[in-house]
Design an enzyme around this catalytic site. Structure first.
Site, PDB file in Angstrom:
ATOM      1  N   ARG A  43      17.868 -86.900 -60.556  1.00 31.22           N
ATOM      2  CA  ARG A  43      19.254 -87.360 -60.134  1.00 31.22           C
ATOM      3  C   ARG A  43      19.259 -88.903 -60.821  1.00 31.22           C
ATOM      4  NH1 ARG A  43      19.277 -83.481 -56.568  1.00 31.22           N
ATOM      5  NH2 ARG A  43      17.726 -83.262 -54.776  1.00 31.22           N
ATOM      6  N   LYS A  78      18.459 -97.097 -49.310  1.00 33.09           N
ATOM      7  CA  LYS A  78      17.381 -96.480 -49.325  1.00 33.09           C
ATOM      8  C   LYS A  78      16.682 -96.212 -50.589  1.00 33.09           C
ATOM      9  CE  LYS A  78      17.869 -91.650 -49.609  1.00 33.09           C
ATOM     10  NZ  LYS A  78      18.276 -90.255 -49.115  1.00 33.09           N
ATOM     11  N   GLU A 107      27.759-101.479 -55.595  1.00 38.35           N
ATOM     12  CA  GLU A 107      27.991-100.123 -54.994  1.00 38.35           C
ATOM     13  C   GLU A 107      28.213-100.162 -53.602  1.00 38.35           C
ATOM     14  OE1 GLU A 107      27.979 -97.037 -55.921  1.00 38.35           O
ATOM     15  OE2 GLU A 107      26.903 -96.954 -57.830  1.00 38.35           O
ATOM     16  N   SER A 160      10.995 -90.000 -46.628  1.00 39.94           N
ATOM     17  CA  SER A 160      10.081 -89.135 -46.333  1.00 39.94           C
ATOM     18  C   SER A 160       8.649 -89.556 -46.895  1.00 39.94           C
ATOM     19  CB  SER A 160      10.382 -87.770 -46.875  1.00 39.94           C
ATOM     20  OG  SER A 160      10.961 -87.741 -48.313  1.00 39.94           O
ATOM     21  N   CYS A 188      23.460 -82.164 -56.590  1.00 40.25           N
ATOM     22  CA  CYS A 188      24.173 -82.727 -55.294  1.00 40.25           C
ATOM     23  C   CYS A 188      25.506 -82.409 -55.626  1.00 40.25           C
ATOM     24  CB  CYS A 188      24.036 -84.155 -55.414  1.00 40.25           C
ATOM     25  SG  CYS A 188      22.444 -84.612 -54.873  1.00 40.25           S
ATOM     26  N   CYS A 200      23.206 -80.604 -52.266  1.00 36.10           N
ATOM     27  CA  CYS A 200      21.727 -80.274 -52.977  1.00 36.10           C
ATOM     28  C   CYS A 200      21.094 -79.289 -52.173  1.00 36.10           C
ATOM     29  CB  CYS A 200      20.929 -81.482 -53.248  1.00 36.10           C
ATOM     30  SG  CYS A 200      20.429 -82.459 -51.952  1.00 36.10           S
ATOM     31  N   LYS A 210      21.253 -95.811 -53.130  1.00 35.61           N
ATOM     32  CA  LYS A 210      20.278 -94.968 -53.103  1.00 35.61           C
ATOM     33  C   LYS A 210      19.606 -94.987 -54.346  1.00 35.61           C
ATOM     34  CE  LYS A 210      19.730 -90.119 -52.283  1.00 35.61           C
ATOM     35  NZ  LYS A 210      20.557 -88.725 -51.935  1.00 35.61           N
TER      36      LYS A 210
END
Ligand code: PBG
Length: 335
Positions: free
Chosen positions: A221, A252, A237, A279, A134, A126, A199
């Site tokens: 996404r 995350k 997953e 972030s 991505c 990405c 994710k």
């Protein structure tokens, strides 16, 4: 503590009365070796400099890397996670796989500066694609099968430069198996795979996309990242990526997923689980602290210790350097 004459009242607070009693009772500690420092590395030095939505975090030019590594190592941190920002992007993100691309060059510099530091590298397209998705897109804007070959080539280019751990972050089906197979057949069987298995499609990645110049130009996404409403899918997953050969899995965003970390810790007792304090989580604390609304040190340390309490063995955080120093001040180093 409320004192009571009634003998039968059970008090849970007797061991909280003094600092010594609290220290004896403490279940969870932080140490510098818990943390992984993410680094944004730019190919074009004009893109270097502070990131407005991540106060205290900068994009680094290759020439600034030695200084940054010295600071990280001095704080006792044992690992870094590198994100590359190329000078030019194209539709297929092909620069990502270049043997002399921004990440291979950065890895070589770091390995000369400090061969003992664990170097982990992001494997995703990405930052390298002009559309910010991505993978390589087909005419319907779906990520296409050719992407897996490119991811495998990126991983091999990173491994050739000396990366200890490659971290596929795109949540693309089959990427761990393909990367593992390519690494092995190219002779990089010591290179580990840290997969972003869990994710969530999260609003908390906003500042990262500014930092890495990787916002999708259209769409989002959600077609490949997990729905934050779902927990069972997270276990599926993680299980699948471990079966494909992942050496560790990332959850995350960390703070909003403490339940998932704790669940995976129990459900997959032998798995190495890393958590990424992303972030937006960092930015929220920094912004509130700037306004004087929150005690920054206390909030950062509380957010990190709860991630560890939930069961994460490694914590990727933009606060790594400061948190490592604060943890050392409070508890010393326990490598
Ligand atoms: C890219 C990637 C993202 C993050 C890590 N790798 C962004 C995304 O998926 O949009 C987010 C990290 C952060 O917010 O700190 N594949």
């Amino acid at each position: 503590m409320i004192t009571s004459d009634t003998q039968s009242v059970r008090s849970l607070s007797r061991f909280r009365r003094t600092p010594a009693l609290r220290a004896l009772r403490r279940e969870t500690f932080l140490s510098p070796s818990d943390f992984i420092q993410p680094l944004f590395i730019v190919e074009d030095p004009q893109h270097a400099g502070p990131i407005s939505s991540l106060p205290g975090v900068s994009r680094l030019a290759l020439t600034e890397l030695d200084g940054a590594i010295d600071q990280i190592v001095a704080a006792g941190i044992r690992g870094v996670l590198l994100f590359g920002i190329p000078a030019a992007k194209d539709d297929d993100g092909l620069h990502a796989a270049a043997p002399d691309g921004i990440i291979p060059r950065a890895v070589r510099i770091i390995k000369v500066r400090d061969p003992g530091l664990a170097v982990m590298t992001d494997v995703c397209l990405c930052q390298y694609t002009s559309h910010g998705h991505c993978g390589i897109l087909d005419s319907d804007h779906n990520i296409n099968e050719r992407t897996l070959d490119v991811l495998a080539r990126i991983a091999c280019a990173h491994a050739a430069a000396g990366s200890d751990v490659v971290a596929p972050s795109g949540m693309l089906d089959g990427s761990v198996a393909r990367i593992r197979a390519s690494l092995d057949s190219a002779g990089y069987n010591i290179t580990a795979v840290l997969s972003y298995a869990v994710k969530y499609a999260s609003a908390f990645y906003g500042p990262f996309r500014e930092a890495a110049r990787s916002s999708p130009g259209f769409g989002d996404r959600r077609s490949h990242q997990l729905d934050p409403a779902n927990a069972r899918e997270a276990q599926a997953e993680a299980t699948q990526d471990l079966a494909e050969g992942a050496d560790a899995v990332i959850v995350k965003p960390a703070g909003p997923s403490l339940d998932i970390i704790a669940h995976l810790r129990l459900a997959l007792p032998t798995a190495h689980i890393a958590a990424y304090q992303v972030s937006g989580e960092y930015a929220m604390i920094a912004a509130a602290a700037e306004r004087g609304w929150i005690d920054e040190r206390a909030a950062i340390m509380e957010s990190l210790i709860t991630i560890k309490r939930a069961g994460a063995g490694m914590i990727i955080t933009y606060s790594a350097i400061r948190a490592a120093r604060w943890a050392t001040e409070e508890w010393g180093t326990r490598p």
